[in-house]
Design a protein around this motif. Structure first.
Motif, short mmCIF file in Angstrom:
data_model
loop_
_atom_site.label_atom_id
_atom_site.label_comp_id
_atom_site.label_asym_id
_atom_site.label_seq_id
_atom_site.Cartn_x
_atom_site.Cartn_y
_atom_site.Cartn_z
N SER A 109 -4.95 0.04 -8.11
CA SER A 109 -4.31 -1.49 -8.46
C SER A 109 -3.24 -1.98 -7.38
N TYR A 164 -0.09 -2.16 -7.77
CA TYR A 164 1.11 -1.46 -8.11
C TYR A 164 1.07 -0.24 -7.36
N ASN A 217 1.20 -0.46 -3.37
CA ASN A 217 2.63 -0.49 -2.83
C ASN A 217 3.20 1.05 -2.96
N HIS A 246 9.07 -7.40 -5.63
CA HIS A 246 8.36 -7.03 -6.67
C HIS A 246 8.37 -5.62 -6.87
N SER A 303 6.96 -3.07 -7.79
CA SER A 303 6.05 -2.15 -7.10
C SER A 303 6.55 -1.74 -5.94
N ASP A 355 7.64 -9.71 -0.11
CA ASP A 355 6.94 -10.41 -0.90
C ASP A 355 6.48 -11.51 -0.05
N ASP A 374 3.64 -8.19 0.96
CA ASP A 374 2.64 -8.22 -0.13
C ASP A 374 2.19 -9.49 -0.65
N ALA A 410 0.04 -10.50 -3.14
CA ALA A 410 -0.37 -10.55 -4.44
C ALA A 410 -0.40 -12.09 -4.97
N HIS A 411 0.56 -13.00 -4.50
CA HIS A 411 0.26 -14.45 -4.65
C HIS A 411 0.22 -15.24 -3.70
N THR A 429 -3.62 -7.78 -3.89
CA THR A 429 -4.21 -7.37 -5.12
C THR A 429 -5.65 -8.09 -5.34
N GLY A 467 -7.51 -4.13 -8.84
CA GLY A 467 -7.25 -3.06 -7.72
C GLY A 467 -6.38 -3.56 -6.52
C1 PLP Z 1 1.02 -8.37 -9.52
C2 PLP Z 1 1.81 -7.73 -8.31
C3 PLP Z 1 1.74 -6.64 -7.92
C4 PLP Z 1 0.65 -5.52 -8.70
O1 PLP Z 1 -0.54 -5.78 -8.81
P1 PLP Z 1 -1.59 -5.15 -9.70
O2 PLP Z 1 -2.91 -4.97 -8.78
O3 PLP Z 1 -1.56 -5.86 -10.96
O4 PLP Z 1 -1.24 -3.78 -9.97
C5 PLP Z 1 2.04 -6.24 -6.60
N1 PLP Z 1 3.01 -7.01 -6.35
C6 PLP Z 1 3.25 -8.24 -6.66
C7 PLP Z 1 3.92 -9.20 -5.85
C8 PLP Z 1 2.50 -8.88 -7.90
O5 PLP Z 1 2.81 -9.91 -8.30
#
Ligand code: PLP
Length: 402
Positions: free
Chosen positions: A117, A119, A122, A143, A145, A186, A215, A217-218, A246, A255
């Motif tokens: 994941s 999470y 990180n 975040h 994590s 982030d 990170d 993720a977004h 992610t 993942g």
């Molecule tokens: C969603 C998110 C995560 C965790 O990702 P998952 O794959 O859902 O565990 C980590 N960092 C940020 C900034 C997130 O928004």
């Protein structure tokens, strides 16, 4: 069952029960709602009722895409539903290596490694690279994590004011010369939708010899003309040591990954506890992620549409008078104020057929409770205009707008 009414665990459990029971009684509880059906990318069925979806992280509208679903089914036929265990031993499949090569290519790095994941990714990166003698410096709004990885590493953990590079420099100056330093941020902040000032962070990391982890993720699939992420957005290359992301957002799977230099990735493969002691990504999820990366590359117009849609949504909300904070992306906070007002705003939206959710304290500071609305490439412009109208109606009914 043993009754322990006064011990601290029981008291904590009771406090949460009470908070949510009170919300439920007032018909203000909208968390954990089961979605029973996807209706295209922009609508879902909840409790038997079709609603517009404004809380999805499937930024490119790829969730449910037939090609991705077919790739996942094929992987089940070929490999089954699990692996033989952890990656280091018998858990690695050709599919994992193909996925890692695809990410490395997409992120323009030498190599990449996946975890089960984002999470866990990180936690793995930060706690494997850093130890007690090191210093990790993070943005205050990082975040959870990243925060948990910093805490788990045992390193000195300092936080700078949100997106304030002067404050970051103050902390970099304070770190002992002999310590390894990692700056972790982030790319796009998940509660606020704003973007880190990457060029300034990069030049500070270079000046002070700090490692940089971002990170995405977004940011993956979201930032940059082709969705390659924050470096593409700022026109930088090779600026980030550890590019983390992610498979649970723009990529409709599960993942996490980190991409970077070959030796660094190999170090993680042989030292990261979540890689060594936890099972590999299941084959259908790995195949889905790989297919989604291919689709993003082949259809960059999805990224273009996402940018247009988020622009339309943001400007519409602003012209209605909403405070959308510093959002520049598809994550749009709609500031409500007190927690209760955000819950009431949520209820008003649900009654109007909009699936959207609040973020309240302690996830955000008291008094800055908000709806966190998202739009995706799957929305039609007319749907977004309608959503803005409905939000304005809801906002007036609960007093967020005058
Ligand atoms: C969603 C998110 C995560 C965790 O990702 P998952 O794959 O859902 O565990 C980590 N960092 C940020 C900034 C997130 O928004």
């Amino acid at each position: 069952m043993v009754n322990r009414p006064l011990d601290p665990i029981s008291i904590r459990i009771a406090a949460v029960q009470e908070r949510f029971q009170r919300l439920t009684e007032r018909r203000l509880y909208y968390y954990n709602l089961p979605v029973s059906e996807l209706r295209g990318g922009s609508r879902v069925v909840v409790g038997g009722r079709e609603m517009g979806m404004y809380a999805s992280y499937s930024y490119l509208g790829l969730l449910g895409h037939p090609r991705i679903a077919a790739a996942a089914k094929k992987a089940v036929d070929q490999f089954g539903t699990g692996t033989h265990g952890v990656r280091l031993l018998a858990g690695t499949l050709t599919l994992h290596r193909e996925l890692e090569a695809a990410i490395a290519a997409f992120k323009e790095t030498e190599d990449a490694v996946t975890f089960s994941s984002g999470y866990v990714t990180n936690l793995a990166i930060i706690s494997t690279l850093l130890g007690r003698r090191d210093v990790v410096i993070g943005d205050k709004l990082n975040h959870a994590s990243i925060v948990d990885g910093c805490l788990q590493s045992g390193a000195k953990f300092w936080r700078f004011r949100h997106n304030d590079t002067r404050d970051l420099e103050r902390l970099l100056r304070r770190a002992p010369r002999s310590a390894s330093k990692l700056v972790a941020v982030d790319a796009v902040f998940s509660m606020d939708g704003d973007i880190i000032d990457l060029p300034a962070v990069v030049s500070l990391c270079r000046r002070y010899g700090a490692w940089l982890m971002v990170d995405e993720a977004h940011s993956l699939g979201v930032l940059g003309q082709h969705g390659h992420g924050i470096e593409e957005h700022f026109g930088l290359r090779d600026a980030i040591d550890l590019k983390m992301g992610t498979f649970s957002k723009a990529i409709p799977s599960v993942g996490g990954y980190v991409a970077g230099r070959k030796d660094l990735i190999s170090y993680l493969r042989h030292s990261a506890r979540p890689y060594i002691f936890s099972a590999a990504l299941p084959p259908p999820q790995a195949a889905a992620a790989k297919e989604a990366l291919a689709l993003i590359t082949e259809e960059p117009e999805r990224v273009e549409r996402l940018h247009q849609n988020s622009g339309l949504f943001l400007s519409g909300l602003k012209s209605e008078g909403f405070d959308t904070m510093f959002s520049q992306t598809a994550i749009v906070p709609i500031l409500c104020g007190e927690d209760d007002r955000a819950f009431e705003m949520t209820r008003a939206c649900h009654e109007l057929g909009m699936f959207v959710l609040p973020v309240v304290s302690p996830a955000v500071p008291e008094g800055s409770a908000r709806l966190r609305a998202t739009v995706t490439a799957a929305h039609e412009p007319a749907e977004i205009e309608r959503a803005v109208e409905l939000l304005a109606r809801a906002g007036r009914s609960v007093g967020v707008l005058r």
